[in-house]
Design an enzyme around this catalytic site. Structure first.
Site, PDB file in Angstrom:
ATOM      1  N   GLY A  49      99.500  35.786  19.108  1.00 21.99           N
ATOM      2  CA  GLY A  49      98.715  36.860  18.481  1.00 21.99           C
ATOM      3  C   GLY A  49      98.895  38.171  19.237  1.00 21.99           C
ATOM      4  O   GLY A  49      99.154  39.224  18.641  1.00 21.99           O
ATOM      5  N   HIS A  50      98.783  38.092  20.568  1.00 24.66           N
ATOM      6  CA  HIS A  50      98.989  39.297  21.380  1.00 24.66           C
ATOM      7  C   HIS A  50     100.412  39.841  21.160  1.00 24.66           C
ATOM      8  O   HIS A  50     100.613  41.043  21.045  1.00 24.66           O
ATOM      9  CB  HIS A  50      98.845  38.971  22.875  1.00 24.66           C
ATOM     10  CG  HIS A  50      97.461  38.565  23.296  1.00 24.66           C
ATOM     11  ND1 HIS A  50      97.171  37.304  23.768  1.00 24.66           N
ATOM     12  CD2 HIS A  50      96.291  39.249  23.331  1.00 24.66           C
ATOM     13  CE1 HIS A  50      95.885  37.240  24.086  1.00 24.66           C
ATOM     14  NE2 HIS A  50      95.329  38.399  23.834  1.00 24.66           N
TER      15      HIS A  50
HETATM   16  P1  AMP Z   1      92.080  39.993  24.098  1.00 26.86           P
HETATM   17  O1  AMP Z   1      93.088  39.673  25.139  1.00 26.86           O
HETATM   18  O2  AMP Z   1      91.365  38.790  23.562  1.00 26.86           O
HETATM   19  O3  AMP Z   1      91.147  41.106  24.505  1.00 26.86           O
HETATM   20  O4  AMP Z   1      92.889  40.551  22.864  1.00 26.86           O
HETATM   21  C1  AMP Z   1      93.750  41.655  22.979  1.00 26.86           C
HETATM   22  C2  AMP Z   1      94.115  42.133  21.600  1.00 26.86           C
HETATM   23  O5  AMP Z   1      94.771  41.072  20.889  1.00 26.86           O
HETATM   24  C3  AMP Z   1      92.880  42.509  20.754  1.00 26.86           C
HETATM   25  O6  AMP Z   1      93.176  43.676  19.998  1.00 26.86           O
HETATM   26  C4  AMP Z   1      92.706  41.311  19.878  1.00 26.86           C
HETATM   27  O7  AMP Z   1      92.059  41.584  18.647  1.00 26.86           O
HETATM   28  C5  AMP Z   1      94.149  40.891  19.646  1.00 26.86           C
HETATM   29  N1  AMP Z   1      94.206  39.491  19.223  1.00 26.86           N
HETATM   30  C6  AMP Z   1      93.548  38.443  19.788  1.00 26.86           C
HETATM   31  N2  AMP Z   1      93.795  37.303  19.102  1.00 26.86           N
HETATM   32  C7  AMP Z   1      94.613  37.648  18.074  1.00 26.86           C
HETATM   33  C8  AMP Z   1      95.210  36.920  17.009  1.00 26.86           C
HETATM   34  N3  AMP Z   1      95.006  35.619  16.838  1.00 26.86           N
HETATM   35  N4  AMP Z   1      95.999  37.590  16.135  1.00 26.86           N
HETATM   36  C9  AMP Z   1      96.214  38.932  16.284  1.00 26.86           C
HETATM   37  N5  AMP Z   1      95.675  39.666  17.268  1.00 26.86           N
HETATM   38  C10 AMP Z   1      94.885  39.043  18.159  1.00 26.86           C
END
Ligand code: AMP
Length: 284
Positions: A36-37
């Protein structure tokens, strides 16, 4: 890939790139990377000459200290993954670099209604923390494009609001990328690695419940359909924070749907202390 630990190093690099008229894309993360990231990095690569990513587990956005303590950290692997994905500059600051004057007297942001519902209601202070870190990250490395995931639907709205509040709406464009899912539908999340094997199987119910809501939503009272989705989760042993339907632009909760407005179904629930969130947009 250049790795910067100090804000000054990142600022110097970006200053040069800005002079050369490079478009800068920025992907902020808390590490423990998954596909996702990386999808955000891909989106940024397509639209910018230079892609900056950050890894910073922001203490001020954790309303639950246990959640902060247990947040997965996989730094070595993350560095390799960002490099393979084509990140140009990786920023890995310390807490002191982000908050040089400490974390106790940080700015507060007037997020209004957004902070009173859903994640705002169930995680008091969380969005203030998100704004504090984003404000600082944008101050250090002002990008042309910011990449965020729809997975954190309300967070995207909060960050857009922050950008307005700090007067950057003409400078920074927010790009929202679709939620990447595992094959069984579970939204990818760093916290998924904390699920026990049995819970990992049950966790898919959260996307199933939202999908069923999305497919069966009809104009009129939304209570019955939300209760059905909640029942699916309760049967698998989830502890529910919320299952709601909200206006997709304002997040006003919808008790009675007119069948025309664009809405979003959102859920947050725990499986054995691991909190999962997910959402699906419903276009009539
Ligand atoms: P985090 O590391 O959880 O703070 O996420 C960093 C970025 O990745 C944020 O903008 C999240 O919304 C995005 N993100 C997290 N999980 C996903 C996913 N499954 N699909 C797309 N983007 C994601």
């Amino acid at each position: 890939m250049i790795i910067c630990k100090k804000p000054r190093e990142l600022q110097d690099i970006l200053e040069k790139k800005r002079k050369e008229k490079y478009e800068i894309g920025f992907v902020p993360t808390m590490g423990a990377l998954h596909a996702g990231h990386l999808s955000l990095v891909n989106a940024a690569k397509m639209q910018n000459r230079i892609v900056v990513c950050s890894i910073f587990v922001n203490p001020t956005q954790f309303n639950d200290p246990q959640d902060f303590k247990k947040y997965p950290i996989t730094l070595e692997k993350d560095i390799l993954m960002f490099e393979a994905a084509g990140c140009d500059v990786l920023f890995i600051p310390s807490v002191e670099d982000i908050y040089p004057n400490g974390t106790s007297n940080l700015a507060q942001y007037d997020l209004g209604f957004l902070e009173t519902v859903l994640e705002g209601k169930f995680r008091p202070g969380h969005f203030q923390g998100v704004c504090q870190v984003m404000d600082r990250l944008l101050e250090i490395g002002l990008p042309n494009n910011l990449y965020l995931g729809q997975k954190d639907y309300q967070q995207c709205m909060v960050i857009k609001k922050l950008i307005e509040l700090i007067g950057l709406e003409d400078k920074v464009k927010v790009n929202i990328c679709p939620t990447l899912r595992e094959e069984d539908g579970l939204a990818m999340s760093s916290r998924n690695t904390r699920l026990l094997p049995d819970d990992r199987i049950k966790a898919t119910t959260i996307s199933k419940a939202l999908r069923s809501l999305k497919e069966n939503l009809k104009a009129g009272d939304t209570k019955k359909i939300k209760d059905e989705a909640k029942e699916m989760l309760l049967q698998k042993g989830f502890l529910i924070d919320y299952v709601e339907i909200a206006n997709a632009d304002t997040l006003e909760l919808i008790e009675n749907w007119n069948g025309k407005e664009k809405v979003v179904a959102l859920a947050a629930a725990f499986l054995n202390n691991v909190r999962l969130i997910d959402n699906m947009v419903i276009n009539p």
